[in-house]
Scaffold this motif. Structure first.
Motif, PDB file in Angstrom:
ATOM      1  N   ALA A   1      -6.099   9.254  -5.811  1.00 54.64           N
ATOM      2  CA  ALA A   1      -5.550  10.593  -5.808  1.00 54.64           C
ATOM      3  C   ALA A   1      -4.228  10.424  -5.020  1.00 54.64           C
ATOM      4  CB  ALA A   1      -6.625  11.484  -5.043  1.00 54.64           C
ATOM      5  N   ASP A   2      -4.069   9.642  -4.199  1.00 57.65           N
ATOM      6  CA  ASP A   2      -3.013   9.618  -3.320  1.00 57.65           C
ATOM      7  C   ASP A   2      -1.758   9.473  -4.043  1.00 57.65           C
ATOM      8  OD1 ASP A   2      -4.643   9.190  -1.090  1.00 57.65           O
ATOM      9  OD2 ASP A   2      -4.197   7.122  -1.005  1.00 57.65           O
ATOM     10  N   VAL A   3      -1.520   9.026  -5.180  1.00 58.85           N
ATOM     11  CA  VAL A   3      -0.385   9.008  -6.209  1.00 58.85           C
ATOM     12  C   VAL A   3       0.008  10.495  -6.528  1.00 58.85           C
ATOM     13  CG1 VAL A   3       0.640   8.096  -8.395  1.00 58.85           C
ATOM     14  CG2 VAL A   3      -0.816   6.871  -6.958  1.00 58.85           C
TER      15      VAL A   3
ATOM     16  N   ASN B   1       3.288  15.255  -6.169  1.00 55.10           N
ATOM     17  CA  ASN B   1       2.932  16.843  -5.953  1.00 55.10           C
ATOM     18  C   ASN B   1       3.922  17.282  -4.851  1.00 55.10           C
ATOM     19  OD1 ASN B   1       2.182  19.411  -6.911  1.00 55.10           O
ATOM     20  ND2 ASN B   1       0.980  19.258  -4.860  1.00 55.10           N
ATOM     21  N   LEU B   2       3.929  16.686  -3.702  1.00 56.88           N
ATOM     22  CA  LEU B   2       4.819  16.838  -2.748  1.00 56.88           C
ATOM     23  C   LEU B   2       6.087  16.445  -2.809  1.00 56.88           C
ATOM     24  CD1 LEU B   2       4.684  17.917   0.299  1.00 56.88           C
ATOM     25  CD2 LEU B   2       4.000  15.785   1.070  1.00 56.88           C
ATOM     26  N   LEU B   3       6.310  15.389  -3.673  1.00 54.43           N
ATOM     27  CA  LEU B   3       7.657  15.109  -3.560  1.00 54.43           C
ATOM     28  C   LEU B   3       8.742  16.124  -4.515  1.00 54.43           C
ATOM     29  CD1 LEU B   3      10.260  13.083  -3.615  1.00 54.43           C
ATOM     30  CD2 LEU B   3       9.148  11.718  -5.691  1.00 54.43           C
ATOM     31  N   SER B   4       7.776  16.599  -5.642  1.00 51.14           N
ATOM     32  CA  SER B   4       8.545  17.797  -6.139  1.00 51.14           C
ATOM     33  C   SER B   4       8.942  19.006  -5.384  1.00 51.14           C
ATOM     34  CB  SER B   4       7.528  17.932  -7.501  1.00 51.14           C
ATOM     35  OG  SER B   4       6.492  18.819  -7.109  1.00 51.14           O
ATOM     36  N   ASP B   5       8.072  19.299  -4.643  1.00 53.69           N
ATOM     37  CA  ASP B   5       8.538  20.450  -3.553  1.00 53.69           C
ATOM     38  C   ASP B   5       9.575  19.876  -2.667  1.00 53.69           C
ATOM     39  OD1 ASP B   5       6.206  21.530  -4.536  1.00 53.69           O
ATOM     40  OD2 ASP B   5       4.896  21.144  -2.688  1.00 53.69           O
TER      41      ASP B   5
ATOM     42  N   PRO C   1       0.783  -1.301   0.001  1.00 57.02           N
ATOM     43  CA  PRO C   1       0.000  -0.060   0.063  1.00 57.02           C
ATOM     44  C   PRO C   1       0.765   1.242   0.012  1.00 57.02           C
ATOM     45  CG  PRO C   1      -0.082  -0.993   2.030  1.00 57.02           C
ATOM     46  CD  PRO C   1       0.926  -1.850   1.255  1.00 57.02           C
ATOM     47  N   LEU C   2       0.320   2.337  -0.468  1.00 60.29           N
ATOM     48  CA  LEU C   2       0.967   3.652  -0.312  1.00 60.29           C
ATOM     49  C   LEU C   2       0.230   4.086   1.015  1.00 60.29           C
ATOM     50  CD1 LEU C   2      -0.112   5.303  -3.756  1.00 60.29           C
ATOM     51  CD2 LEU C   2       1.707   3.834  -3.226  1.00 60.29           C
TER      52      LEU C   2
END
Length: 184
Positions: free
Chosen positions: A148-150, A155-159, A85-86
């Protein structure tokens, strides 16, 4: 001995995890291919040397493999039920890392160029690949084929990768390179 080549994709199609075959241009294949490229870009940043951030980047690589598996597996298949799981704590860990890194960085007052040290440049490349991967996953989200978790994760990883690039420069004593509009 099992060979790395199978020749099953020589006609332009590929197998999905859990069954079924699709064309290599399929949106799902493009999405997990972009996440694979992102994982390689993070690996390259680690190879260049990102110091104390290496352990975090290693965890991110493991998480990206999980995301790739989710993207490569159609919902409702037997394989989908057995995927790792994520985890919500991945996002929490990234937010905590960003907050911690921000404490050692000077505040941003302008846009900055993706430049500086080799480590920072490699992290900026990973960030841009992350944004592209995110864009490739959105059609799967819109079609109801992925959680949507992906998208939240990417999005957060790019930040986080942006912040890590700034940290790499800061720890090396290299200032962020400000964007100077109309200088070109």
């Amino acid at each position: 001995m099992t060979s790395i080549y199978t020749k099953t994709g020589d006609g332009g199609d590929t197998s999905l995890f859990g069954g079924g075959r699709v064309g290599k241009e399929d949106v799902r294949v493009d999405a997990y291919g972009q996440v694979d490229e992102l994982n390689a870009a993070v690996g390259f940043a680690r190879a260049v040397g990102i110091g104390e951030m290496d352990a975090l980047a290693g965890r991110i690589q493991d998480q990206l493999f999980n995301i790739g598996a989710v993207l490569a597996t159609p919902a409702g298949t037997k394989a989908a039920a057995n995927l790792p799981p994520l985890k919500a704590e991945w996002a929490a860990e990234m937010e905590k890392a960003i907050d911690g890194f921000d404490k050692e960085l000077p505040p941003l007052s302008t846009f900055i160029l993706p430049a500086g040290t080799q480590a920072a440049a490699a992290l900026h490349v990973a960030r841009t690949v992350c944004r592209r991967a995110e864009r490739r996953v959105v059609p799967l989200l819109r079609a109801g084929k992925v959680s949507a978790d992906v998208i939240v994760y990417l999005n957060l990883l790019s930040d986080l990768l942006f912040t890590m690039a700034r940290v790499a420069n800061h720890r090396a004593g290299v200032k962020d390179v400000p964007w100077r509009p109309n200088q070109g």
